[in-house]
Design a protein around this motif. Structure first.
Motif, short mmCIF file in Angstrom:
data_model
loop_
_atom_site.label_atom_id
_atom_site.label_comp_id
_atom_site.label_asym_id
_atom_site.label_seq_id
_atom_site.Cartn_x
_atom_site.Cartn_y
_atom_site.Cartn_z
N ARG A 95 0.83 -1.20 0.00
CA ARG A 95 0.00 0.00 0.00
C ARG A 95 0.87 1.25 0.00
O ARG A 95 0.66 2.18 -0.78
CB ARG A 95 -0.93 0.01 1.22
N ARG A 96 1.89 1.27 0.88
CA ARG A 96 2.79 2.44 0.94
C ARG A 96 3.58 2.60 -0.35
O ARG A 96 3.81 3.71 -0.81
CB ARG A 96 3.72 2.32 2.14
N ALA A 107 2.63 1.72 -3.37
CA ALA A 107 1.72 2.23 -4.39
C ALA A 107 1.47 3.73 -4.18
O ALA A 107 1.44 4.50 -5.16
CB ALA A 107 0.40 1.46 -4.36
N GLU A 108 1.33 4.16 -2.94
CA GLU A 108 1.15 5.59 -2.65
C GLU A 108 2.38 6.37 -3.07
O GLU A 108 2.27 7.44 -3.66
CB GLU A 108 0.89 5.81 -1.16
N CYS A 116 4.54 5.61 -5.33
CA CYS A 116 4.64 5.61 -6.79
C CYS A 116 3.66 6.61 -7.40
O CYS A 116 3.95 7.21 -8.44
CB CYS A 116 4.36 4.21 -7.31
N ALA A 117 2.52 6.81 -6.75
CA ALA A 117 1.51 7.72 -7.28
C ALA A 117 1.85 9.19 -7.03
O ALA A 117 1.32 10.07 -7.72
CB ALA A 117 0.15 7.39 -6.65
N ARG A 118 2.75 9.44 -6.08
CA ARG A 118 3.13 10.83 -5.80
C ARG A 118 3.94 11.41 -6.96
O ARG A 118 4.67 10.67 -7.62
CB ARG A 118 4.00 10.91 -4.54
N PRO A 119 3.85 12.71 -7.17
CA PRO A 119 4.67 13.33 -8.21
C PRO A 119 6.16 13.13 -7.88
O PRO A 119 6.56 13.17 -6.72
CB PRO A 119 4.32 14.81 -8.15
N HIS A 120 6.95 12.91 -8.92
CA HIS A 120 8.38 12.69 -8.72
C HIS A 120 9.10 14.03 -8.63
O HIS A 120 8.64 15.04 -9.13
CB HIS A 120 8.95 11.86 -9.87
#
Length: 99
Positions: A51-52, A54-55, A57-61
């Motif tokens: 879960r962490r 995936a979160e 990875c979804a954040r802007p780089h």
């Protein structure tokens, strides 16, 4: 060693049952090695880890927006001391670093 059914049930609880997607294609030794590795995982910890991930990875780089505003170059008096030193001092430092 945990059985295939035990590991499948644990992976299902963690939402990671896809890890055994190619189980039928594995030879007995790789199957045993995979089971041994997967048996060490706790379903709740694995679910939380995924879960962490995936979160994240979804954040802007890149750096946070406010970080760029806070970064400043070091003042000249804080850097480059060696390059501004006299030749004799630099020679001594070079000798010290290689002995």
């Amino acid at each position: 060693m945990a059985s295939e059914q035990d590991v499948r049930a644990r992976l299902q609880r963690a939402g990671q049952e896809h890890l055994l997607r190619f189980w039928a294609e594995l030879a007995p030794e790789p199957r045993a090695a995979l089971l041994a590795e997967l048996a060490l995982l706790e379903p709740e910890a694995l679910r939380e880890h995924c879960r962490r991930a995936a979160e994240a990875c979804a954040r802007p780089h890149g750096p946070p927006p406010d970080l760029a505003a806070r970064l400043r170059p070091l003042p000249p008096e804080r850097v480059g001391r060696a390059s501004r030193s006299d030749p004799e001092t630099r020679r001594r430092w070079e000798e010290e670093g290689t002995s």
